[in-house]
Motif scaffolding. Sequence first.
Motif, PDB file in Angstrom:
ATOM      1  N   ALA A 176       0.821  -1.214   0.000  1.00  0.00           N
ATOM      2  CA  ALA A 176       0.000   0.000   0.000  1.00  0.00           C
ATOM      3  C   ALA A 176       0.857   1.267   0.000  1.00  0.00           C
ATOM      4  O   ALA A 176       0.589   2.210  -0.756  1.00  0.00           O
ATOM      5  CB  ALA A 176      -0.943  -0.004   1.199  1.00  0.00           C
ATOM      6  N   THR A 177       1.886   1.305   0.823  1.00  0.00           N
ATOM      7  CA  THR A 177       2.746   2.494   0.893  1.00  0.00           C
ATOM      8  C   THR A 177       3.533   2.670  -0.397  1.00  0.00           C
ATOM      9  O   THR A 177       3.688   3.784  -0.906  1.00  0.00           O
ATOM     10  CB  THR A 177       3.703   2.386   2.085  1.00  0.00           C
ATOM     11  N   LEU A 178       4.024   1.576  -0.939  1.00  0.00           N
ATOM     12  CA  LEU A 178       4.811   1.617  -2.172  1.00  0.00           C
ATOM     13  C   LEU A 178       3.962   2.077  -3.356  1.00  0.00           C
ATOM     14  O   LEU A 178       4.367   2.940  -4.143  1.00  0.00           O
ATOM     15  CB  LEU A 178       5.397   0.233  -2.468  1.00  0.00           C
ATOM     16  N   MET A 179       2.763   1.516  -3.485  1.00  0.00           N
ATOM     17  CA  MET A 179       1.956   1.712  -4.685  1.00  0.00           C
ATOM     18  C   MET A 179       1.051   2.935  -4.622  1.00  0.00           C
ATOM     19  O   MET A 179       0.760   3.548  -5.645  1.00  0.00           O
ATOM     20  CB  MET A 179       1.092   0.469  -4.939  1.00  0.00           C
ATOM     21  N   GLY A 180       0.558   3.261  -3.433  1.00  0.00           N
ATOM     22  CA  GLY A 180      -0.402   4.345  -3.344  1.00  0.00           C
ATOM     23  C   GLY A 180      -1.754   3.960  -3.921  1.00  0.00           C
ATOM     24  O   GLY A 180      -2.523   4.814  -4.346  1.00  0.00           O
ATOM     25  N   LEU A 181      -2.058   2.670  -3.926  1.00  0.00           N
ATOM     26  CA  LEU A 181      -3.329   2.162  -4.443  1.00  0.00           C
ATOM     27  C   LEU A 181      -4.102   1.481  -3.327  1.00  0.00           C
ATOM     28  O   LEU A 181      -3.506   0.844  -2.461  1.00  0.00           O
ATOM     29  CB  LEU A 181      -3.093   1.143  -5.563  1.00  0.00           C
ATOM     30  N   TRP A 225      10.923  -1.732 -11.287  1.00  0.00           N
ATOM     31  CA  TRP A 225      10.510  -0.364 -11.574  1.00  0.00           C
ATOM     32  C   TRP A 225      11.627   0.437 -12.220  1.00  0.00           C
ATOM     33  O   TRP A 225      12.807   0.205 -11.979  1.00  0.00           O
ATOM     34  CB  TRP A 225      10.063   0.335 -10.294  1.00  0.00           C
ATOM     35  N   ASP A 226      11.245   1.439 -13.009  1.00  0.00           N
ATOM     36  CA  ASP A 226      12.217   2.307 -13.675  1.00  0.00           C
ATOM     37  C   ASP A 226      12.376   3.659 -12.998  1.00  0.00           C
ATOM     38  O   ASP A 226      13.392   4.310 -13.143  1.00  0.00           O
ATOM     39  CB  ASP A 226      11.797   2.550 -15.135  1.00  0.00           C
ATOM     40  N   GLY A 227      11.363   4.125 -12.323  1.00  0.00           N
ATOM     41  CA  GLY A 227      11.394   5.467 -11.749  1.00  0.00           C
ATOM     42  C   GLY A 227      12.376   5.593 -10.597  1.00  0.00           C
ATOM     43  O   GLY A 227      12.929   4.609 -10.100  1.00  0.00           O
ATOM     44  N   PRO A 228      12.592   6.816 -10.100  1.00  0.00           N
ATOM     45  CA  PRO A 228      13.550   7.063  -9.015  1.00  0.00           C
ATOM     46  C   PRO A 228      13.074   6.489  -7.699  1.00  0.00           C
ATOM     47  O   PRO A 228      11.884   6.237  -7.505  1.00  0.00           O
ATOM     48  CB  PRO A 228      13.620   8.591  -8.965  1.00  0.00           C
ATOM     49  N   PRO A 229      14.009   6.271  -6.746  1.00  0.00           N
ATOM     50  CA  PRO A 229      13.638   5.707  -5.440  1.00  0.00           C
ATOM     51  C   PRO A 229      12.553   6.491  -4.716  1.00  0.00           C
ATOM     52  O   PRO A 229      11.765   5.919  -3.963  1.00  0.00           O
ATOM     53  CB  PRO A 229      14.962   5.739  -4.662  1.00  0.00           C
ATOM     54  N   ALA A 230      12.491   7.804  -4.941  1.00  0.00           N
ATOM     55  CA  ALA A 230      11.464   8.606  -4.272  1.00  0.00           C
ATOM     56  C   ALA A 230      10.060   8.141  -4.640  1.00  0.00           C
ATOM     57  O   ALA A 230       9.107   8.334  -3.878  1.00  0.00           O
ATOM     58  CB  ALA A 230      11.637  10.083  -4.635  1.00  0.00           C
ATOM     59  N   ASP A 231       9.924   7.510  -5.806  1.00  0.00           N
ATOM     60  CA  ASP A 231       8.611   7.034  -6.235  1.00  0.00           C
ATOM     61  C   ASP A 231       8.131   5.839  -5.419  1.00  0.00           C
ATOM     62  O   ASP A 231       6.967   5.430  -5.550  1.00  0.00           O
ATOM     63  CB  ASP A 231       8.633   6.652  -7.719  1.00  0.00           C
ATOM     64  N   ASN A 232       9.019   5.266  -4.593  1.00  0.00           N
ATOM     65  CA  ASN A 232       8.612   4.148  -3.742  1.00  0.00           C
ATOM     66  C   ASN A 232       7.638   4.574  -2.642  1.00  0.00           C
ATOM     67  O   ASN A 232       7.103   3.740  -1.935  1.00  0.00           O
ATOM     68  CB  ASN A 232       9.836   3.498  -3.091  1.00  0.00           C
ATOM     69  N   HIS A 233       7.426   5.863  -2.512  1.00  0.00           N
ATOM     70  CA  HIS A 233       6.535   6.371  -1.469  1.00  0.00           C
ATOM     71  C   HIS A 233       5.204   6.795  -2.085  1.00  0.00           C
ATOM     72  O   HIS A 233       4.862   7.985  -2.124  1.00  0.00           O
ATOM     73  CB  HIS A 233       7.205   7.531  -0.726  1.00  0.00           C
ATOM     74  N   GLY A 234       4.482   5.802  -2.596  1.00  0.00           N
ATOM     75  CA  GLY A 234       3.116   6.040  -3.017  1.00  0.00           C
ATOM     76  C   GLY A 234       2.879   6.350  -4.469  1.00  0.00           C
ATOM     77  O   GLY A 234       1.746   6.653  -4.857  1.00  0.00           O
ATOM     78  N   ARG A 235       3.924   6.248  -5.315  1.00  0.00           N
ATOM     79  CA  ARG A 235       3.735   6.606  -6.724  1.00  0.00           C
ATOM     80  C   ARG A 235       3.896   5.426  -7.691  1.00  0.00           C
ATOM     81  O   ARG A 235       3.675   5.577  -8.893  1.00  0.00           O
ATOM     82  CB  ARG A 235       4.715   7.715  -7.113  1.00  0.00           C
TER      83      ARG A 235
END
Length: 227
Positions: free
Chosen positions: A26-31, A98-108
Amino acid sequence: MREARGERVVGFKIGFTSPTVRTNAATLMGLDESVHGYLWEREAYLNGAEVAHARLGIEGELAVSLIECAGDNVSNWVVDYQPIIELHMLGYRPEQMWDGPPADNHGRRGLELIGTNCVHTGVVHCDTQRRGRIAEIPLDEIMRVHIGGKLIEEVTLTELAVDGVYGPAGTIGWLLRTLRREANGEDALLRPGTQLLCSTPGGLYPVPSGQGVEVAFAGMTTRCTAD
Protein backbone atom coordinates in the motif's frame (compact mmCIF):
# COMPACT_ATOMS: atom_id res chain seq x y z
CA MET A 1 -2.82 5.21 -29.79
CA ARG A 2 -2.22 1.48 -30.22
CA GLU A 3 -5.65 0.93 -31.74
CA ALA A 4 -5.03 3.84 -34.10
CA ARG A 5 -2.02 2.03 -35.54
CA GLY A 6 -4.01 -1.14 -36.17
CA GLU A 7 -3.65 -3.14 -32.95
CA ARG A 8 -6.66 -4.91 -31.46
CA VAL A 9 -7.69 -5.41 -27.84
CA VAL A 10 -8.63 -9.05 -27.19
CA GLY A 11 -9.08 -8.89 -23.43
CA PHE A 12 -7.99 -7.57 -20.07
CA LYS A 13 -5.27 -8.18 -17.52
CA ILE A 14 -6.51 -7.89 -13.93
CA GLY A 15 -3.91 -7.14 -11.28
CA PHE A 16 -3.20 -6.17 -7.67
CA THR A 17 -5.94 -8.51 -6.44
CA SER A 18 -4.34 -10.38 -3.56
CA PRO A 19 -5.31 -8.87 -0.18
CA THR A 20 -1.82 -9.66 1.11
CA VAL A 21 -0.17 -7.86 -1.80
CA ARG A 22 -2.48 -4.86 -1.46
CA THR A 23 -1.75 -4.60 2.26
CA ASN A 24 2.02 -5.09 1.99
CA ALA A 25 2.43 -2.76 -0.99
CA ALA A 26 0.00 0.00 0.00
CA THR A 27 2.75 2.49 0.89
CA LEU A 28 4.81 1.62 -2.17
CA MET A 29 1.96 1.71 -4.68
CA GLY A 30 -0.40 4.34 -3.34
CA LEU A 31 -3.33 2.16 -4.44
CA ASP A 32 -6.24 0.87 -2.40
CA GLU A 33 -7.93 -1.21 -5.11
CA SER A 34 -7.11 -3.49 -8.02
CA VAL A 35 -6.09 -2.35 -11.49
CA HIS A 36 -6.59 -3.53 -15.05
CA GLY A 37 -4.62 -3.41 -18.29
CA TYR A 38 -5.21 -4.61 -21.83
CA LEU A 39 -4.38 -7.76 -23.79
CA TRP A 40 -3.28 -7.07 -27.35
CA GLU A 41 -3.71 -9.58 -30.15
CA ARG A 42 -0.10 -9.43 -31.33
CA GLU A 43 1.23 -10.20 -27.84
CA ALA A 44 -0.24 -13.72 -27.67
CA TYR A 45 2.21 -16.65 -27.97
CA LEU A 46 1.68 -20.37 -28.46
CA ASN A 47 2.69 -22.98 -25.89
CA GLY A 48 6.42 -23.69 -26.14
CA ALA A 49 7.27 -20.32 -27.71
CA GLU A 50 10.64 -18.63 -27.51
CA VAL A 51 10.25 -15.14 -26.06
CA ALA A 52 12.63 -12.19 -25.83
CA HIS A 53 14.65 -12.45 -22.63
CA ALA A 54 15.69 -8.79 -22.28
CA ARG A 55 14.25 -7.46 -19.01
CA LEU A 56 11.95 -10.50 -18.92
CA GLY A 57 9.89 -11.26 -15.85
CA ILE A 58 7.15 -13.88 -15.65
CA GLU A 59 4.16 -14.79 -13.54
CA GLY A 60 2.18 -17.99 -13.48
CA GLU A 61 -1.46 -17.10 -13.84
CA LEU A 62 -4.92 -18.38 -14.73
CA ALA A 63 -6.59 -17.13 -17.91
CA VAL A 64 -10.16 -17.57 -19.06
CA SER A 65 -11.81 -17.15 -22.44
CA LEU A 66 -15.45 -16.11 -22.15
CA ILE A 67 -17.98 -18.50 -23.70
CA GLU A 68 -21.30 -17.46 -22.10
CA CYS A 69 -21.29 -14.24 -20.10
CA ALA A 70 -24.84 -13.03 -19.66
CA GLY A 71 -26.00 -11.52 -16.39
CA ASP A 72 -24.31 -9.80 -13.46
CA ASN A 73 -23.39 -12.96 -11.54
CA VAL A 74 -20.03 -13.80 -13.08
CA SER A 75 -19.84 -17.05 -11.08
CA ASN A 76 -22.36 -18.46 -13.55
CA TRP A 77 -20.46 -17.37 -16.66
CA VAL A 78 -19.13 -20.27 -18.75
CA VAL A 79 -15.44 -20.07 -19.67
CA ASP A 80 -12.52 -22.05 -21.01
CA TYR A 81 -9.70 -21.81 -18.46
CA GLN A 82 -5.99 -22.58 -18.62
CA PRO A 83 -2.68 -21.81 -16.91
CA ILE A 84 -0.67 -19.18 -18.75
CA ILE A 85 2.75 -17.57 -18.50
CA GLU A 86 2.35 -13.84 -18.24
CA LEU A 87 5.26 -11.87 -19.66
CA HIS A 88 6.42 -8.62 -18.08
CA MET A 89 9.13 -6.06 -18.77
CA LEU A 90 11.20 -5.43 -15.66
CA GLY A 91 13.02 -2.21 -14.80
CA TYR A 92 16.33 -1.30 -16.42
CA ARG A 93 18.09 -2.65 -13.36
CA PRO A 94 17.44 -6.41 -13.35
CA GLU A 95 17.12 -6.60 -9.57
CA GLN A 96 13.97 -4.47 -9.56
CA MET A 97 10.77 -4.16 -11.58
CA TRP A 98 10.51 -0.36 -11.57
CA ASP A 99 12.22 2.31 -13.68
CA GLY A 100 11.39 5.47 -11.75
CA PRO A 101 13.55 7.06 -9.01
CA PRO A 102 13.64 5.71 -5.44
CA ALA A 103 11.46 8.61 -4.27
CA ASP A 104 8.61 7.03 -6.24
CA ASN A 105 8.61 4.15 -3.74
CA HIS A 106 6.53 6.37 -1.47
CA GLY A 107 3.12 6.04 -3.02
CA ARG A 108 3.74 6.61 -6.72
CA ARG A 109 4.49 3.14 -8.11
CA GLY A 110 0.79 2.59 -8.73
CA LEU A 111 0.91 5.30 -11.39
CA GLU A 112 3.80 3.50 -13.06
CA LEU A 113 1.94 0.20 -12.87
CA ILE A 114 -1.11 1.64 -14.59
CA GLY A 115 0.88 3.70 -17.09
CA THR A 116 2.83 0.64 -18.26
CA ASN A 117 -0.28 -1.50 -18.87
CA CYS A 118 0.33 -3.30 -15.55
CA VAL A 119 3.93 -3.99 -16.73
CA HIS A 120 2.26 -6.55 -18.97
CA THR A 121 3.86 -7.34 -22.34
CA GLY A 122 2.33 -10.63 -23.45
CA VAL A 123 0.90 -14.05 -22.71
CA VAL A 124 2.02 -17.60 -23.51
CA HIS A 125 -1.11 -19.71 -23.88
CA CYS A 126 -1.58 -23.37 -23.02
CA ASP A 127 -2.49 -25.78 -25.83
CA THR A 128 -5.17 -27.40 -23.66
CA GLN A 129 -7.99 -25.90 -21.62
CA ARG A 130 -11.00 -26.90 -19.58
CA ARG A 131 -14.55 -25.62 -19.76
CA GLY A 132 -16.92 -24.86 -16.92
CA ARG A 133 -18.65 -22.15 -14.95
CA ILE A 134 -16.35 -19.71 -13.19
CA ALA A 135 -17.67 -21.05 -9.87
CA GLU A 136 -16.38 -24.50 -10.85
CA ILE A 137 -12.72 -23.48 -11.31
CA PRO A 138 -10.86 -25.33 -8.51
CA LEU A 139 -9.58 -22.72 -6.08
CA ASP A 140 -7.61 -25.18 -3.97
CA GLU A 141 -5.73 -26.69 -6.93
CA ILE A 142 -1.99 -25.93 -6.67
CA MET A 143 -0.42 -23.83 -9.40
CA ARG A 144 3.30 -24.56 -9.78
CA VAL A 145 5.92 -22.40 -11.46
CA HIS A 146 9.29 -23.83 -12.59
CA ILE A 147 12.18 -21.80 -14.02
CA GLY A 148 15.20 -23.63 -15.37
CA GLY A 149 13.77 -26.88 -14.02
CA LYS A 150 13.65 -25.52 -10.46
CA LEU A 151 10.39 -25.18 -8.54
CA ILE A 152 9.96 -21.47 -7.82
CA GLU A 153 6.55 -21.31 -6.17
CA GLU A 154 3.32 -23.10 -5.34
CA VAL A 155 0.14 -21.06 -4.86
CA THR A 156 -3.63 -21.53 -4.92
CA LEU A 157 -6.36 -19.27 -6.24
CA THR A 158 -7.90 -19.07 -2.76
CA GLU A 159 -5.31 -16.36 -2.11
CA LEU A 160 -7.11 -14.04 -4.53
CA ALA A 161 -9.97 -12.03 -3.06
CA VAL A 162 -11.78 -8.83 -3.96
CA ASP A 163 -14.65 -7.51 -1.86
CA GLY A 164 -14.87 -10.82 -0.02
CA VAL A 165 -15.22 -12.95 -3.17
CA TYR A 166 -12.42 -15.44 -3.82
CA GLY A 167 -10.63 -16.58 -6.96
CA PRO A 168 -11.56 -15.66 -10.55
CA ALA A 169 -15.15 -14.88 -9.53
CA GLY A 170 -13.79 -12.09 -7.33
CA THR A 171 -11.37 -10.63 -9.85
CA ILE A 172 -13.71 -10.84 -12.86
CA GLY A 173 -16.63 -9.47 -10.86
CA TRP A 174 -14.44 -6.53 -9.86
CA LEU A 175 -13.50 -5.93 -13.51
CA LEU A 176 -17.15 -5.91 -14.61
CA ARG A 177 -18.11 -3.40 -11.92
CA THR A 178 -15.08 -1.22 -12.65
CA LEU A 179 -15.64 -1.05 -16.41
CA ARG A 180 -19.27 -0.10 -15.83
CA ARG A 181 -18.28 2.56 -13.29
CA GLU A 182 -15.70 4.06 -15.68
CA ALA A 183 -18.50 4.37 -18.27
CA ASN A 184 -16.18 4.26 -21.30
CA GLY A 185 -18.20 1.50 -22.95
CA GLU A 186 -15.48 -1.06 -22.35
CA ASP A 187 -17.83 -3.37 -20.46
CA ALA A 188 -19.14 -4.24 -23.94
CA LEU A 189 -15.79 -5.99 -24.54
CA LEU A 190 -16.79 -8.62 -21.97
CA ARG A 191 -18.32 -10.87 -24.62
CA PRO A 192 -17.76 -14.38 -25.99
CA GLY A 193 -14.16 -14.81 -27.11
CA THR A 194 -12.71 -12.16 -24.81
CA GLN A 195 -9.70 -13.32 -22.78
CA LEU A 196 -9.17 -12.37 -19.15
CA LEU A 197 -6.06 -12.83 -17.04
CA CYS A 198 -7.51 -13.39 -13.59
CA SER A 199 -4.43 -12.26 -11.65
CA THR A 200 -2.12 -14.33 -9.48
CA PRO A 201 -1.28 -14.54 -5.79
CA GLY A 202 2.27 -15.44 -6.78
CA GLY A 203 5.38 -13.39 -7.46
CA LEU A 204 7.06 -11.82 -10.48
CA TYR A 205 10.36 -13.55 -11.33
CA PRO A 206 13.21 -12.59 -13.67
CA VAL A 207 14.18 -15.19 -16.28
CA PRO A 208 17.77 -15.37 -17.60
CA SER A 209 18.49 -16.06 -21.25
CA GLY A 210 18.18 -19.72 -22.22
CA GLN A 211 16.06 -20.71 -19.24
CA GLY A 212 12.80 -22.60 -19.66
CA VAL A 213 9.60 -21.70 -17.81
CA GLU A 214 6.73 -24.01 -16.92
CA VAL A 215 3.40 -23.21 -15.27
CA ALA A 216 1.20 -26.18 -14.33
CA PHE A 217 -2.39 -26.19 -13.06
CA ALA A 218 -5.12 -28.85 -12.98
CA GLY A 219 -3.22 -31.26 -15.24
CA MET A 220 -2.37 -28.59 -17.83
CA THR A 221 1.13 -27.19 -18.45
CA THR A 222 2.29 -24.11 -20.34
CA ARG A 223 5.92 -23.68 -21.41
CA CYS A 224 8.21 -21.09 -22.94
CA THR A 225 11.95 -20.44 -23.26
CA ALA A 226 13.73 -17.12 -22.81
CA ASP A 227 15.59 -16.55 -26.08
